[in-house]
Structure formats: C-alpha cells, structure tokens
Design an enzyme around this catalytic site. Structure first.
Site, mmCIF file in Angstrom:
data_model
loop_
_atom_site.group_PDB
_atom_site.id
_atom_site.type_symbol
_atom_site.label_atom_id
_atom_site.label_comp_id
_atom_site.label_asym_id
_atom_site.label_seq_id
_atom_site.Cartn_x
_atom_site.Cartn_y
_atom_site.Cartn_z
ATOM 1 N N ARG A 112 -3.619 16.089 -21.956
ATOM 2 C CA ARG A 112 -3.142 17.518 -22.438
ATOM 3 C C ARG A 112 -1.938 17.363 -23.318
ATOM 4 O O ARG A 112 -1.122 16.297 -23.180
ATOM 5 C CB ARG A 112 -2.287 18.183 -20.968
ATOM 6 C CG ARG A 112 -3.537 18.769 -19.992
ATOM 7 C CD ARG A 112 -4.271 19.804 -20.639
ATOM 8 N NE ARG A 112 -5.380 20.148 -19.713
ATOM 9 C CZ ARG A 112 -6.495 19.997 -19.738
ATOM 10 N NH1 ARG A 112 -7.021 18.949 -20.260
ATOM 11 N NH2 ARG A 112 -7.265 20.538 -18.891
ATOM 12 N N GLU A 139 -2.489 24.147 -28.868
ATOM 13 C CA GLU A 139 -3.905 24.080 -29.005
ATOM 14 C C GLU A 139 -4.555 25.547 -29.362
ATOM 15 O O GLU A 139 -4.346 26.605 -28.462
ATOM 16 C CB GLU A 139 -4.448 23.528 -27.769
ATOM 17 C CG GLU A 139 -5.610 22.779 -28.129
ATOM 18 C CD GLU A 139 -6.249 22.119 -26.677
ATOM 19 O OE1 GLU A 139 -6.689 20.837 -26.860
ATOM 20 O OE2 GLU A 139 -5.925 22.818 -25.504
ATOM 21 N N HIS A 150 -10.841 19.292 -28.745
ATOM 22 C CA HIS A 150 -10.747 19.257 -27.306
ATOM 23 C C HIS A 150 -12.293 18.884 -26.684
ATOM 24 O O HIS A 150 -12.843 19.665 -26.005
ATOM 25 C CB HIS A 150 -10.167 20.517 -26.841
ATOM 26 C CG HIS A 150 -9.906 20.345 -25.381
ATOM 27 N ND1 HIS A 150 -8.714 21.016 -24.857
ATOM 28 C CD2 HIS A 150 -10.103 19.671 -24.285
ATOM 29 C CE1 HIS A 150 -8.460 20.773 -23.507
ATOM 30 N NE2 HIS A 150 -9.540 19.829 -23.112
#
Length: 335
Positions: A246, A274, A293
């Site tokens: 993360r 993000e 991602h």
C-alpha cells in the site's frame, strides 16, 4: 442436492461472471442453493432482506455492503461468509464475530499474482533494466558481446519487509535463485525465518544491506511511512525499492527526493495518494517503473479468486474445515 445450504450472492454484479465463470458457477450451485439472478448491493432492498433472512451462507466480493450489526440482526441463520476478494477487516460487524460466523477469503489467491509481479520486478531490477533501457532508447544500438559489469542476479541481497501471505509467497519464489534473502517481520523469529529461506534482521539493517527492498507489510497505523526518509537514507546508492503493498507504507515525498537525485530506483504499483497527481515527476523518471495498481488479480486471475471460494463452499457443504478461513484473532495485523 435437496439439503444444499441456502445462500445469497452479494457483490457488484459486474464481477460475478469474472469471478465465477460457467464451470465454477455450476460447481457453486451444486453445493449451495441460491438465486443466480439476485446479486445484492443493498441489504435494505426487500428482495435482499428476504433472501438474507433465510441465508446460511453469503458469497461476497467487491461491492458487497458491510454486514454490520443491524444487517446481521436480519440474518438469523447466517453461519458463513465466503468472500471472493481480499481483506475482510471491514466486512463483518462485531456481532458476526461474536456469534461465530465463519469467514473465508480469497486473499491467498490474490497474493499469487502480486508475488509473481514482485519476483519479476526483482529479477529485472537485478539486470539493470532502468539505465540499460534508457541507454538503448537514446543510442538505438549496442556493442554486441559487451559485458555490463554492474548487473546480474547472482549473489544479490533481497530484503523482504513482512512475512505476510504475499511476503511468504515471494520468499518461496525466491528459493531457486542465488540470492541472500533478509526478512524483517516482528512476528517471525529467527528459526521461522530460516525455515522460510531468509535471515531475520531488523528493518534498519535490512534497508542498509539489501540491493532490492520489497515491501509487503499490511496497511496499519503502525506501518504508515514504515519506509521513511531516514530509512531511505540508509539505503546504498543503486538500491531498488519495490512496493506492491500500500502506498502509505512508503513516504512518497521522501522517496521522490531520492528518485529525483538518482540515488535510488523504484518499481511502484501502489502510491499515496492513489493515483498520483498528474504533475508528479514519478511518471517520467527513467529510474522509476510505475504501474496502475495491477499487481493483484486482474482479468483471468479473478477466476482463481472465485475458485478458492468455490472450493471452500464445497468443504462447507460437506462439513469439512475451510482452507481459507480468516483467523479473527490475528486479523488486525493482516493486510
């Protein structure tokens, strides 16, 4: 099967057939009794409330409403949640854990492509792809037979931050290679680390020694900026940071400084924020490989997540222990 447990599908409908293509849907329907045309996104809707009142099993995925205590009050027969996605930390209310609802998750299936992405990143980083790619782009030629002196994977030191499900799979995938593997995980002692093929060290020692630092810790308040400016400064010039966990675990601003000055390189699949703002220099730096991602399950990999829950549905219907059951006691420190 006349005695199939009653079940309810709860997720965003767009994911249903990606997770459970026809062969898997047939297997699921053979052991659970559910309406394939009812895919719930709101437990307050009348049809959902009626189905939930009878359901013994909820098969869920991304887009499932939270099974909070109010929802659980309307699910007196619920005994199991089979979650064809990753984390379930947010999914079940306290009443569900207290009354012993069994929860299974496909996080182990999602760990597999992340680990594969990580292994590929480690191997490519060891071959010096960042600078070599840039050189080749500029020169459009190379000297055949020239031996690049500073690349190669023989004898590299790889630092793995956390023996999470993903971290453990990465450790397993690293075994065939000629690496020295360091592991930082406060919940793993030296003996267990050795069994995993690694040497247990402190985090500061790991970042100072490793050629590649790969982050796999869970996103917790305690792990925010685990890789901070001070630890980035401990890394030797040329170290590659890989983050598939993360974005909050790595101090983005501090890492950006190190990447801008060219001292470090990075393979980054997750960021904070993000996505990164459009003006971030990380999009254009030659020593950064930035992906959107994608390390986790995508495309045909989703059906593996469905498969894990179909297999646990079969075990549940047969009265057997679930392979992917979530341990409520250690859930707080899982990804």
């Amino acid at each position: 099967m006349a005695d199939r447990p009653r079940a309810l599908l709860a997720m965003s409908p767009e994911f249903l057939h990606q997770l459970f293509p026809e062969p898997l849907m047939r297997r699921l329907a053979a052991v659970l009794d559910f309406d394939p045309g009812l895919v719930v996104q709101d437990f307050a809707e009348p049809a959902a409330k009626a189905a939930l009142a009878e359901a013994e099993v909820v098969v869920s995925s991304w887009g499932v409403p939270r099974l909070n205590d109010d929802v659980l009050a309307g699910a007196p027969n619920l005994k199991a949640v089979l979650h064809a996605a990753g984390t379930v930390k947010w999914l079940l209310g306290e009443a569900g854990w207290a009354r012993g609802v069994v929860v299974s998750s496909s996080s182990g299936a999602n760990a597999l492509p992340v680990a594969e992405y990580t292994l590929a990143s480690i191997l490519l980083a060891g071959k010096g792809i960042f600078q070599l790619r840039e050189d080749f782009r500029k020169e459009r030629s190379f000297t055949l037979g020239y031996i690049h002196p500073d690349v190669g994977n023989f004898g590299r030191t790889i630092g793995i931050v956390s023996a999470s499900k993903i971290g453990r799979r990465v450790l397993e995938l690293l075994r065939p290679f000629d690496f020295t593997v360091l592991l930082y995980d406060p919940f793993v002692d030296a003996a267990e680390a050795a069994e995993l093929g690694a040497v247990s060290v402190g985090l500061d020692e790991l970042v100072a020694r490793a050629d590649v630092v790969s982050v796999h810790a869970p996103d917790l308040p305690e792990t925010e900026h685990l890789i901070n400016a001070e630890r980035l400064a401990l890394m030797r010039e040329g170290t590659v940071v890989v983050n598939t966990s993360r974005g909050r675990l790595v101090d983005t601003e501090a890492l950006t400084v190190e990447l801008l000055n060219g001292r470090l390189s990075a393979v980054i699949d997750v960021t904070h924020p993000e996505p990164l703002p459009a003006h971030s220099p990380l999009y254009d730096l030659p020593n950064v490989f930035l992906t959107p991602h994608v390390a986790g399950s995508h495309g045909n990999e989703l059906s593996r997540m469905g498969l894990f829950m179909v297999e646990d549905a079969e075990r549940y219907a047969a009265g057997e222990p679930l392979l992917h059951r979530v341990d409520a006691e250690t859930l707080w420190r899982q990804a």
